[in-house]
Write an enzyme that holds these catalytic residues in place. Structure first.
Site, short mmCIF file in Angstrom:
data_model
loop_
_atom_site.label_atom_id
_atom_site.label_comp_id
_atom_site.label_asym_id
_atom_site.label_seq_id
_atom_site.Cartn_x
_atom_site.Cartn_y
_atom_site.Cartn_z
N LYS A 45 0.78 -1.23 0.00
CA LYS A 45 0.00 0.00 0.00
C LYS A 45 0.82 1.29 0.00
O LYS A 45 1.97 1.30 0.41
CB LYS A 45 -1.06 -0.02 1.08
CG LYS A 45 -0.67 0.32 2.48
CD LYS A 45 -1.95 0.51 3.28
CE LYS A 45 -2.67 1.80 3.06
NZ LYS A 45 -3.10 2.34 1.85
N CYS A 130 -2.48 9.82 -7.12
CA CYS A 130 -3.53 9.65 -6.12
C CYS A 130 -4.47 10.84 -6.17
O CYS A 130 -4.04 11.98 -5.99
CB CYS A 130 -2.96 9.50 -4.71
SG CYS A 130 -4.27 9.40 -3.47
N THR A 266 -9.34 -3.73 -7.52
CA THR A 266 -10.65 -3.81 -6.88
C THR A 266 -11.25 -5.21 -6.89
O THR A 266 -11.97 -5.58 -5.97
CB THR A 266 -11.58 -2.79 -7.57
OG1 THR A 266 -10.99 -1.50 -7.45
CG2 THR A 266 -12.96 -2.75 -6.95
#
Lengths: 304, 259
Positions: A45, A130, A266
């Site tokens: 992450k 981001c 996802t």
């Protein structure tokens, strides 16, 4: 048997399937469902120099064939990472890549320098895309001169494989692909999430605390695929395709459009072992179609 | 406990009220150990607008028949689709997920209190508490008489006090208005329900220094701690409701000011 190995710069991956940053934690969260050594790499992450709490709740809204998120790079910072997380990542039998974020060029550089020293991290993914932070992130990735500046600075500070993660929220993706290549990136990954929003009609309020957030899932796949195809034609460095990959056929589309590798994001939320299924599906396709390696079909639509 | 993805077979789908149903599903290979407070993530098929799994509380567990009961509120097209499952169909579950309630020790006096869909985890919690030799007591709140859920099941485990907002059954008002809640000396209080209700329960418990755990129902995507969407502000920073919770001690939540 088909040869699934691919190369990203000097880094050899046993197959072209990776877990996307921000959708696989630090890998261990998904170990009940699959053997991480079956994957090409995992991108853990988004990490920053300092401890970040991220954005307030609510951070998620389900949308048609996808979801919006506004997590905002919640992570415990590089000191905590190095001391408490890195030691167990070093045990994994797959490449562990860290997604790098900062508010300023100096922060990106400092973090990249810190990660350069960690032997078991062979590559970083420079996140200039981001959409959920007020400073840094997409601000760098949507302005050509800022993008050039940060990639150039990180390149000087980081000696191993550098991947730049690009934002789809630009008019011409090829411009950012070329800048990444010119500044010495070994690869580019795209796309990060598309900036979007949703409103709760009953309460007459935005569904996300930040109003806007990043859209992911199958809803964005056609857009992501188009951008990967454009980028792959514009640069010679490998392109890593992602955006809405739910199965092997989705991944094969990206590869046929020119991606050397893919990331599953996802989809892991819904089917946690999607990435392994994608690896198996790609291999099955190659064997059935009598291709001896995955590289035979990379960008094949441009050759037929 | 290792998490798994498994197809379970629907054995019963019982409509309780217009918006609540209990789904019973059987595991062919045998259930893993499930702790009170844990939940499942159900995959919804044939519902085009449903993309993510739906988190559902474990209402009860029967290890003899390897059957899970899930108490579900119809909140949208996903749960509406689940309400139409019929016996013999299968459902894909990701489970068991989340932490669990802290069980009481012998001699403690415990109250389980909830409202609406918050009933869901309290039945299995009550059963485990009873199995451990402690008597569970229940204080359950509903909008009105027609919305009362699983009364017989709770009554089989211990005394049940009811409250309804319109006074059509039990005490008029909220669970915190039930005399036994305010009057008796409780060692542990467990709560699950709408957030205003849990905050009222928490405020009362904090005032009386009673140990209190609540189960949160934050919106979540993955249920496994990888998306970080179901965040909960706590005294030790933002935590994930799905893996650090859904059960939290009220002293760890930042409810002190807003409660």
């Amino acid at each position: 048997m088909a040869d699934l190995r691919i190369k990203i710069g000097s880094l050899e991956l046993r197959n072209p399937v990776m877990l996307a940053s921000g959708t696989c934690g630090y890998g261990s969260e998904l170990e009940d469902f699959m053997d991480l050594s079956a994957l090409g790499a995992i991108i853990v992450k988004g990490t920053t120099l300092e401890w970040r709490e991220g954005n307030p709740y609510p951070r998620m809204a389900e949308t048609a064939a996808g979801m919006l998120n506004a997590v905002g790079l919640q992570n415990k910072g590089i000191d905590y990472f190095e001391k408490n997380i890195y030691p167990r990542l070093a045990e994994y039998d797959t490449h562990v890549i860290v997604n790098v974020n900062g508010n300023t060029i100096e922060e990106y550089v400092e973090l990249s320098r810190r990660l350069d020293r960690l032997q078991a991290i062979p590559a970083i993914e420079l996140n200039i895309s981001c959409p959920n932070v007020k400073r840094g992130g997409m601000i760098f990735g949507t302005n050509p001169s800022s993008a050039r500046e940060v990639i150039s600075a990180v390149r000087k500070a980081y000696s191993k494989t550098l991947i730049v993660k690009l934002s789809p929220n630009v008019t011409d993706i090829t411009e950012f692909a070329r800048i990444s290549e010119e500044e010495g990136a070994e690869a580019i990954s795209l796309v990060n999430t598309l900036l979007g929003m949703a409103i709760d009609v009953k309460t007459m309020k935005p569904k996300l605390s930040t109003i806007t957030g990043g859209l992911s899932g199958p809803a964005i796949k056609p857009v992501a695929l188009r951008m990967v195809w454009q980028a792959a034609r514009a640069v010679a460095i490998p392109v890593i395709g992602l955006g809405g990959i739910m199965n092997a056929d989705d991944a094969l589309e990206f590869i046929m459009a020119g991606a050397s590798a893919v990331q599953v994001g996802t989809a892991s939320f819904i089917q946690p072992d999607t990435a392994v299924r994608v690896v198996n599906g790609i291999e099955k396709f190659l064997v059935e179609k009598d291709f001896d390696s995955v590289s035979r079909i990379t960008g094949i639509i441009n050759r037929i | 406990m290792k998490k798994r993805v498994e197809y379970l077979t629907v054995t019963e789908n019982k409509k309780l009220t217009d918006s609540f149903f209990v789904l019973k599903v059987r595991s062919g290979g045998g259930l893993p150990e499930i702790k009170p407070g844990q939940f499942v993530q159900a995959l919804v098929t044939d519902s085009p607008s449903t993309f993510l799994r739906r988190p559902l509380s474990v209402h009860d567990v029967d290890y003899k028949t390897n059957t899970l009961s899930l108490l579900v509120q119809i909140a949208g097209p996903g749960t509406e689709r689940l309400s139409r499952l019929v016996p013999g169909e299968t459902i894909n579950l990701l489970y068991p997920l989340g932490n669990s309630f802290t069980l009481p020790v012998t001699g403690e006096k415990v109250l389980l209190t909830g409202g609406g869909c918050g009933m869901a985890p309290l039945l299995y919690l009550g059963r485990k508490i009873k199995e451990s030799g402690v008597q569970p007591h229940f204080a359950l709140g509903f909008r009105n008489r027609s919305r009362i859920l699983s009364y017989e099941e709770f009554s089989a485990l211990g005394p049940v006090w009811l409250s309804t907002e319109d006074g059509s059954e039990g005490h008029r008002g909220f669970v915190t208005d039930i005399p036994a809640f305010r009057g008796d000396k409780w060692d542990k209080v467990y709560s699950c329900g709408p957030e205003p209700m849990m905050k009222a329960v928490a405020a009362l418990c904090r005032q009386r220094e009673i140990f209190c755990e609540v189960s949160l129902e934050n919106l979540m995507a993955c249920g496994m701690g990888i998306c970080l969407c179901c965040t909960v502000p706590t005294t030790s920073g933002n935590l994930s409701s799905c893996t650090d919770g859904p059960v939290f001690n009220i002293n760890d939540l930042k409810w002190q000011t807003s409660g």
